[in-house]
Motif scaffolding. Structure first.
Motif, PDB file in Angstrom:
ATOM      1  N   ALA A 149       0.851  -1.190   0.000  1.00  0.00           N
ATOM      2  CA  ALA A 149       0.000   0.000   0.000  1.00  0.00           C
ATOM      3  C   ALA A 149       0.888   1.242   0.000  1.00  0.00           C
ATOM      4  O   ALA A 149       1.652   1.454   0.942  1.00  0.00           O
ATOM      5  N   ALA A 150       0.798   2.047  -1.057  1.00  0.00           N
ATOM      6  CA  ALA A 150       1.642   3.236  -1.205  1.00  0.00           C
ATOM      7  C   ALA A 150       0.815   4.508  -1.072  1.00  0.00           C
ATOM      8  O   ALA A 150      -0.340   4.560  -1.486  1.00  0.00           O
TER       9      ALA A 150
ATOM     10  N   ILE B 196       7.155   8.871  -2.214  1.00  0.00           N
ATOM     11  CA  ILE B 196       6.032   8.071  -1.727  1.00  0.00           C
ATOM     12  C   ILE B 196       6.487   7.309  -0.486  1.00  0.00           C
ATOM     13  O   ILE B 196       7.685   7.121  -0.244  1.00  0.00           O
ATOM     14  N   THR B 197       5.523   6.870   0.299  1.00  0.00           N
ATOM     15  CA  THR B 197       5.786   5.920   1.377  1.00  0.00           C
ATOM     16  C   THR B 197       4.911   4.703   1.117  1.00  0.00           C
ATOM     17  O   THR B 197       3.860   4.806   0.466  1.00  0.00           O
ATOM     18  N   ALA B 198       5.332   3.566   1.606  1.00  0.00           N
ATOM     19  CA  ALA B 198       4.573   2.334   1.394  1.00  0.00           C
ATOM     20  C   ALA B 198       4.866   1.365   2.523  1.00  0.00           C
ATOM     21  O   ALA B 198       5.856   1.516   3.248  1.00  0.00           O
TER      22      ALA B 198
ATOM     23  N   GLU C 103       8.637  -2.003  -6.580  1.00  0.00           N
ATOM     24  CA  GLU C 103       7.237  -1.565  -6.614  1.00  0.00           C
ATOM     25  C   GLU C 103       7.108  -0.143  -6.060  1.00  0.00           C
ATOM     26  O   GLU C 103       6.390   0.687  -6.618  1.00  0.00           O
ATOM     27  N   SER C 104       7.804   0.124  -4.971  1.00  0.00           N
ATOM     28  CA  SER C 104       7.769   1.474  -4.391  1.00  0.00           C
ATOM     29  C   SER C 104       8.342   2.501  -5.361  1.00  0.00           C
ATOM     30  O   SER C 104       7.758   3.568  -5.565  1.00  0.00           O
TER      31      SER C 104
ATOM     32  N   PHE D 149       8.495  -0.725   6.274  1.00  0.00           N
ATOM     33  CA  PHE D 149       8.100   0.621   5.879  1.00  0.00           C
ATOM     34  C   PHE D 149       9.074   1.098   4.819  1.00  0.00           C
ATOM     35  O   PHE D 149      10.287   1.097   5.030  1.00  0.00           O
ATOM     36  N   LEU D 150       8.543   1.505   3.665  1.00  0.00           N
ATOM     37  CA  LEU D 150       9.380   1.919   2.542  1.00  0.00           C
ATOM     38  C   LEU D 150       9.181   3.394   2.228  1.00  0.00           C
ATOM     39  O   LEU D 150       8.077   3.914   2.362  1.00  0.00           O
ATOM     40  N   ARG D 151      10.250   4.029   1.815  1.00  0.00           N
ATOM     41  CA  ARG D 151      10.182   5.407   1.336  1.00  0.00           C
ATOM     42  C   ARG D 151      10.993   5.474   0.058  1.00  0.00           C
ATOM     43  O   ARG D 151      12.113   4.943  -0.001  1.00  0.00           O
ATOM     44  N   ALA D 152      10.431   6.097  -0.976  1.00  0.00           N
ATOM     45  CA  ALA D 152      11.114   6.216  -2.265  1.00  0.00           C
ATOM     46  C   ALA D 152      10.973   7.643  -2.775  1.00  0.00           C
ATOM     47  O   ALA D 152       9.982   8.317  -2.471  1.00  0.00           O
TER      48      ALA D 152
END
Length: 200
Positions: A57-58, A66-68, A94-95, A127-130
């Motif tokens: 979920a982004a 974005i964060t995801a 994906e992120s 937790f992802l940040r791109a």
């Protein structure tokens, strides 16, 4: 005959050239905090119809970021109890691909360089940040990181990437006809358009 110089002396494909410019968020991009949702229901990264997919979920962030989030499930294992490195690379990809929604362009991954910093156990919320860092013609340069447990957790994975803008024909000419036809026949015009919006 002497070999090439050390790797550090050669420019990386994910390093923006000197003439690259800062990215500009499109005026019609989703607002910061807005959930981006699924671009294609069969996408392994974000699709809801993929039983063992990431269901990532982004959300749109500030600037061109974005964060995801996704939770590592037992189906995502490589070694016993730990996320498969390929699954973690997929989450980063994906992120990074979701960033194209903020530029309102279509792009595919040209190169992805991934660093695995620490193991990620099954059951972990990653937790992802791109963010896009630069643009040079059709090339988009971006980076991402994944942290264990939340935005302030320890870094587990990092990536730098090069994306290349393409036309929708790229998917039509190269995708399997059955899926392309199904996506294009969707009566929902928004879903039909979104199926081709980000890197599949």
């Amino acid at each position: 005959m002497p070999g090439p110089g050390p790797a550090a002396a050669r420019p990386s494909a994910v390093t923006p050239p000197a003439d690259a410019v800062p990215p500009v968020r499109h005026p019609d991009a989703p607002a910061p905090g807005e959930l981006l949702g699924t671009h294609y229901e069969q996408c392994f990264g974000c699709g809801r119809d993929q039983e063992h997919g990431l269901h990532l979920a982004a959300r749109a962030g500030e600037g061109v970021s974005i964060t995801a989030e996704f939770t590592v499930k037992p189906a995502h294992q490589g070694a016993p109890g730990l996320a498969h490195g390929g699954v973690l690379a997929t989450a980063l990809d994906e992120s990074l691909g979701s960033l194209t929604w903020l530029l309102r362009t279509i792009a595919v991954t040209g190169r992805l360089e991934t660093d695995f910093v620490r193991p990620v156990p099954v059951g972990t919320l990653l937790f992802l940040r791109a963010e896009v860092t630069a643009v040079a013609g059709r090339k988009l340069y971006a980076r991402a990181e994944g942290r264990i447990g939340g935005p302030d957790g320890p870094v587990a994975v990092r990536a730098s990437a090069l994306f290349v803008e393409v036309r929708v024909d790229h998917f039509i000419d190269n995708g399997r006809a059955e899926e392309i036809e199904a996506a294009m026949a969707d009566p929902d015009q928004i879903r039909r358009a979104r199926a081709f919006e980000v890197n599949p």
